[in-house]
Design an enzyme around this catalytic site. Sequence first.
Site, mmCIF file in Angstrom:
data_model
loop_
_atom_site.group_PDB
_atom_site.id
_atom_site.type_symbol
_atom_site.label_atom_id
_atom_site.label_comp_id
_atom_site.label_asym_id
_atom_site.label_seq_id
_atom_site.Cartn_x
_atom_site.Cartn_y
_atom_site.Cartn_z
ATOM 1 N N LYS A 35 0.836 -1.203 0.000
ATOM 2 C CA LYS A 35 0.000 0.000 0.000
ATOM 3 C C LYS A 35 0.879 1.265 0.000
ATOM 4 O O LYS A 35 2.096 1.176 0.212
ATOM 5 C CB LYS A 35 -0.923 -0.050 1.225
ATOM 6 C CG LYS A 35 -1.937 -1.206 1.178
ATOM 7 C CD LYS A 35 -2.852 -1.154 2.396
ATOM 8 C CE LYS A 35 -3.858 -2.295 2.394
ATOM 9 N NZ LYS A 35 -4.781 -2.220 3.562
ATOM 10 N N TYR A 41 -12.324 -2.366 -3.246
ATOM 11 C CA TYR A 41 -12.832 -2.424 -1.870
ATOM 12 C C TYR A 41 -14.358 -2.422 -1.796
ATOM 13 O O TYR A 41 -14.924 -2.077 -0.749
ATOM 14 C CB TYR A 41 -12.268 -1.261 -1.057
ATOM 15 C CG TYR A 41 -10.835 -1.473 -0.598
ATOM 16 C CD1 TYR A 41 -10.485 -2.600 0.146
ATOM 17 C CD2 TYR A 41 -9.830 -0.534 -0.876
ATOM 18 C CE1 TYR A 41 -9.171 -2.797 0.588
ATOM 19 C CE2 TYR A 41 -8.520 -0.733 -0.442
ATOM 20 C CZ TYR A 41 -8.204 -1.853 0.289
ATOM 21 O OH TYR A 41 -6.909 -2.054 0.736
ATOM 22 N N THR A 68 -5.300 -7.964 10.394
ATOM 23 C CA THR A 68 -5.646 -6.687 9.747
ATOM 24 C C THR A 68 -5.156 -5.491 10.560
ATOM 25 O O THR A 68 -4.589 -4.543 10.013
ATOM 26 C CB THR A 68 -7.180 -6.599 9.562
ATOM 27 O OG1 THR A 68 -7.589 -7.699 8.743
ATOM 28 C CG2 THR A 68 -7.593 -5.288 8.918
ATOM 29 N N ASN A 112 -1.766 -0.176 7.262
ATOM 30 C CA ASN A 112 -1.299 -1.537 7.581
ATOM 31 C C ASN A 112 -0.482 -2.189 6.469
ATOM 32 O O ASN A 112 -0.380 -3.399 6.377
ATOM 33 C CB ASN A 112 -2.461 -2.414 8.059
ATOM 34 C CG ASN A 112 -3.506 -2.638 6.976
ATOM 35 O OD1 ASN A 112 -3.379 -2.134 5.864
ATOM 36 N ND2 ASN A 112 -4.525 -3.412 7.301
ATOM 37 N N HIS A 162 -1.861 -5.382 1.280
ATOM 38 C CA HIS A 162 -3.141 -6.039 1.009
ATOM 39 C C HIS A 162 -2.864 -7.430 0.464
ATOM 40 O O HIS A 162 -1.921 -7.612 -0.290
ATOM 41 C CB HIS A 162 -3.956 -5.269 -0.043
ATOM 42 C CG HIS A 162 -5.114 -6.073 -0.553
ATOM 43 N ND1 HIS A 162 -6.319 -6.115 0.107
ATOM 44 C CD2 HIS A 162 -5.221 -6.943 -1.593
ATOM 45 C CE1 HIS A 162 -7.133 -6.961 -0.527
ATOM 46 N NE2 HIS A 162 -6.492 -7.468 -1.566
ATOM 47 N N GLU A 191 -9.527 -9.799 -7.857
ATOM 48 C CA GLU A 191 -8.557 -8.716 -7.667
ATOM 49 C C GLU A 191 -7.450 -8.751 -8.728
ATOM 50 O O GLU A 191 -7.022 -7.698 -9.215
ATOM 51 C CB GLU A 191 -7.983 -8.790 -6.248
ATOM 52 C CG GLU A 191 -9.064 -8.487 -5.205
ATOM 53 C CD GLU A 191 -8.673 -8.810 -3.770
ATOM 54 O OE1 GLU A 191 -7.536 -9.294 -3.540
ATOM 55 O OE2 GLU A 191 -9.504 -8.578 -2.871
#
Length: 148
Positions: free
Chosen positions: A9, A49, A91, A112, A115, A126
């Site tokens: 991310k 998402y 998570t 975090n 993904h 995805e």
Amino acid sequence: MEKTYLMVKPDGVQRGLVGEIVARFEKKGFQLVGAKLMSVSKETAEQHYAEHKERPFFGELVDFITSSPVFAMVWEGENVIATARQMMGSTNPKDAAPGTIRGDFGVTVGKNIIHGSDSPESAEREISIFFKEEELTTYNKQINEWIY
Ligand code: DAT
Ligand code: MG
């Protein structure tokens, strides 16, 4: 062979963790079959998402993932979907075990670092959102003989 979608991310890219994260999956024995540094559009973020669109943090999540480039990857290997989730950790980094990516590098759920697809259905969905078929490779690594 099973494939999963993994994405460093914006916080992970900004913090210089791309190499560290790629190295973990490489050393584990998984095979990289596609990768690119890219900016995520608002439309792509909302599609990716979509399952969270009713959650209170959806807007922040979309803003965050579109705020700076991500490093999108497809990895292949036996049980790679579930194993990559274990290697990522919980998570919320506050609950993630030391030794996991989120446990070692993250502090808060909003940042975090990584993904990873959570099921075969999500992986397929995805991968198709972020990669065209021709961006993925198929190749034999001799080392696989010593992994499988
Ligand atoms: P994961 O990324 O482990 O699959 P998820 O699919 O439940 O977790 O949520 C997607 C992302 O949304 C997650 O990586 C970080 C963000 N998120 C989840 N729960 C949150 C919360 N309570 N507050 C803020 N952001 C949250
Ligand atoms: Mg998820």
